[in-house]
Design an enzyme around this catalytic site. Structure first.
Site, mmCIF file in Angstrom:
data_model
loop_
_atom_site.group_PDB
_atom_site.id
_atom_site.type_symbol
_atom_site.label_atom_id
_atom_site.label_comp_id
_atom_site.label_asym_id
_atom_site.label_seq_id
_atom_site.Cartn_x
_atom_site.Cartn_y
_atom_site.Cartn_z
ATOM 1 N N HIS A 40 0.750 -1.263 0.098
ATOM 2 C CA HIS A 40 0.059 -0.056 -0.040
ATOM 3 C C HIS A 40 0.681 1.209 0.109
ATOM 4 O O HIS A 40 1.527 1.532 0.906
ATOM 5 C CB HIS A 40 -0.930 0.134 1.183
ATOM 6 C CG HIS A 40 -2.051 -1.021 1.040
ATOM 7 N ND1 HIS A 40 -2.792 -1.386 2.279
ATOM 8 C CD2 HIS A 40 -2.339 -1.827 0.226
ATOM 9 C CE1 HIS A 40 -3.608 -2.216 1.720
ATOM 10 N NE2 HIS A 40 -3.533 -2.526 0.497
ATOM 11 N N GLN A 205 -5.870 -7.191 -0.680
ATOM 12 C CA GLN A 205 -5.753 -7.376 -2.411
ATOM 13 C C GLN A 205 -7.143 -6.993 -2.903
ATOM 14 O O GLN A 205 -8.042 -6.469 -1.912
ATOM 15 C CB GLN A 205 -5.591 -8.812 -2.452
ATOM 16 C CG GLN A 205 -4.076 -9.179 -2.617
ATOM 17 C CD GLN A 205 -3.286 -9.408 -1.432
ATOM 18 O OE1 GLN A 205 -4.222 -9.916 -0.524
ATOM 19 N NE2 GLN A 205 -2.232 -8.830 -0.956
HETATM 20 P P1 IMP Z 1 0.316 -14.315 -4.057
HETATM 21 O O1 IMP Z 1 -0.745 -13.335 -3.415
HETATM 22 O O2 IMP Z 1 1.804 -13.786 -3.978
HETATM 23 O O3 IMP Z 1 0.266 -15.720 -3.920
HETATM 24 O O4 IMP Z 1 0.087 -14.039 -5.548
HETATM 25 C C1 IMP Z 1 -1.094 -14.503 -6.183
HETATM 26 C C2 IMP Z 1 -1.680 -13.398 -7.295
HETATM 27 O O5 IMP Z 1 -2.147 -12.487 -6.749
HETATM 28 C C3 IMP Z 1 -0.473 -13.009 -8.078
HETATM 29 O O6 IMP Z 1 -0.872 -12.722 -9.338
HETATM 30 C C4 IMP Z 1 -0.096 -11.697 -7.649
HETATM 31 O O7 IMP Z 1 0.618 -10.792 -8.504
HETATM 32 C C5 IMP Z 1 -1.288 -11.160 -7.116
HETATM 33 N N1 IMP Z 1 -1.337 -10.302 -6.151
HETATM 34 C C6 IMP Z 1 -0.874 -10.583 -4.586
HETATM 35 N N2 IMP Z 1 -0.822 -9.475 -4.078
HETATM 36 C C7 IMP Z 1 -1.335 -8.481 -4.747
HETATM 37 C C8 IMP Z 1 -1.421 -7.228 -4.619
HETATM 38 O O8 IMP Z 1 -1.364 -6.590 -3.503
HETATM 39 N N3 IMP Z 1 -1.778 -6.223 -5.544
HETATM 40 C C9 IMP Z 1 -1.930 -6.983 -6.819
HETATM 41 N N4 IMP Z 1 -1.858 -8.165 -7.072
HETATM 42 C C10 IMP Z 1 -1.534 -9.002 -6.130
#
Ligand code: IMP
Length: 405
Positions: A40, A205
């Protein structure tokens, strides 16, 4: 009074900025899901800072910040983040509380994340999010409360790493730093609610990354949508007074998976550069799409949104035409909801409406002064979603938020 702020797209809607702006009206800000995958971005005294763990209320000195049980925590990131905030002259002492039920992200989760993503190709942030939540649901996770109970800690760690001692020393070191913050946040938050405090709940998210409602399997491993507030903090459903849906006037996503309105022309680069659309956690280029009304209708339906906050409208200034997707058509007929079967996106056609753009928003300091074209655009969004737009943001600073009237 309880307000929830929810991202209506694929994350990065500007929730940090919004929560920082709204935090002035609140006594407490609570993060209910996610971990250091979130980033953020907040501008504080002209310094840009990216918060991964700490709720965005931290820059308002009277606000208490709570990290709920639905979050997963990387202790090293948390420690560094608190240090950075303190260096900016912000006193965090006695203002941060962490749920004893929140799960830990351990170094082995991060290496597993990297390994798994080689085959899954989700494009995760590699912060160990998926493996930590997987362990939670498989009942082999470690929680903040386990840092106190060395027997369980040892037992779990022994099964997962050869260098047990090193990991235990690492955890003990951070436990000493955080012990005084680890508490029963269920009682704390409910006590705040019952004593009439104003509380803001912020997700990490966006709805389309929700493990249940998003574009599975291209999602994160928790629930940024409304259900996550209850699971992730332990408040009763009827405590929620208002849900503010945050959206950009276009869509973005980082990582793989469908982005139905993805732009393949030069406009994508223009929006990316102007809006600095690069992942705040990973620095990756965000993919860019036009505004997607069917997707937003679905997100508003799930979350019971009471009012809308549209961020980053200044990014679209100078565009001659702005496109908005209004319908998903399958075999020529509009479809309701958002498809679970992602292969349908090969067949779905999108119907668009075009809007005239506006030249600039520079110098605009009240809603009455916005260009007519922008007013038409905002009114269209509100009419389509049947939800009032309460705030718009036309720049990076707190002062660039306009109240719609
Ligand atoms: P993870 O949360 O790291 O497991 O990622 C899973 C998916 O969610 C991926 O496509 C990340 O790029 C996306 N993602 C996770 N956190 C964020 C965020 O805060 N903003 C945008 N995309 C996110």
């Amino acid at each position: 009074m309880v307000t929830v702020v929810i991202g209506l797209q694929w994350g990065d809607e500007g929730k940090g900025k919004v929560c920082d702006y709204l935090a002035d009206e609140f006594d407490v800000v609570v993060r209910y899901q996610g971990g250091p995958n979130a980033g953020h971005t907040i501008i504080y005294n002209e310094n840009e800072i990216v918060l991964h763990h700490i709720p965005s209320g931290i820059f308002r000195e009277n606000v208490i910040c709570v990290i709920g049980n639905g979050c997963v925590l990387d202790l090293e990131t948390l420690f560094d983040e608190i240090e950075k905030i303190e260096k900016l002259g912000v006193n965090t002492k006695g203002r941060i509380f962490i749920s004893e039920r929140a799960h830990l992200i351990l170094p082995y989760h991060k290496s597993e994340d990297a390994k798994m993503d080689k085959t899954l190709k989700i494009g995760t942030t590699m912060k160990g999010i998926g493996p930590s939540y997987r362990d939670k649901f498989a009942r082999v996770g470690l929680r903040m409360s386990d840092l106190e109970d060395s027997e369980r800690l040892k037992k779990v760690i022994k099964q997962r790493t050869r260098d047990e001692k090193k990991l235990i020393n690492y955890l003990n070191r951070y436990y000493d730093e955080f012990a005084h913050m680890i508490i029963d946040t269920v009682s704390l938050i409910n006590h705040f609610i019952n004593s009439g405090k104003k509380i803001l709940f912020e997700g990490a998210q966006g709805t389309m990354l929700d493990v249940d409602f998003g574009t599975y399997p291209f999602v994160t491993s928790s629930n940024p949508s409304i259900g996550g507030v209850l699971n992730g903090t332990g408040i009763p459903y009827n405590a929620i007074d208002k849900v503010i849906g945050i959206m950009k006037p276009y869509t973005t996503r980082v990582g793989n998976g469908p982005l139905p309105t993805e732009i393949k022309t030069k406009h994508a680069k223009q929006i990316r550069d102007k809006g600095n659309e690069y992942g705040s956690t990973t620095g990756r280029e965000r993919r860019i799409g036009w505004l997607d009304i069917p997707q937003l209708k679905y997100a508003c339906l799930i979350n019971g949104v009471s009012e809308l906050f549209i961020t980053k409208l200044d990014v679209l200034s100078g565009f001659e035409k702005i496109k908005v997707c209004t319908k998903y058509l399958l075999d020529g007929s509009p479809i309701e909801g958002f498809p679970a079967n992602l292969s349908l996106f090969d067949k779905i056609e999108l119907e668009y409406t075009e809007f005239l753009g506006w030249e600039t928003l520079e110098g605009v300091d009240s809603y009455f002064r916005i260009p007519q074209e922008l007013n038409t655009f905002i009114k269209f969004i509100s009419d389509q979603l049947l939800i009032p737009v309460k705030y718009i943001s036309i720049g990076r600073e707190r002062k660039d938020v306009l109240i719609v009237n």
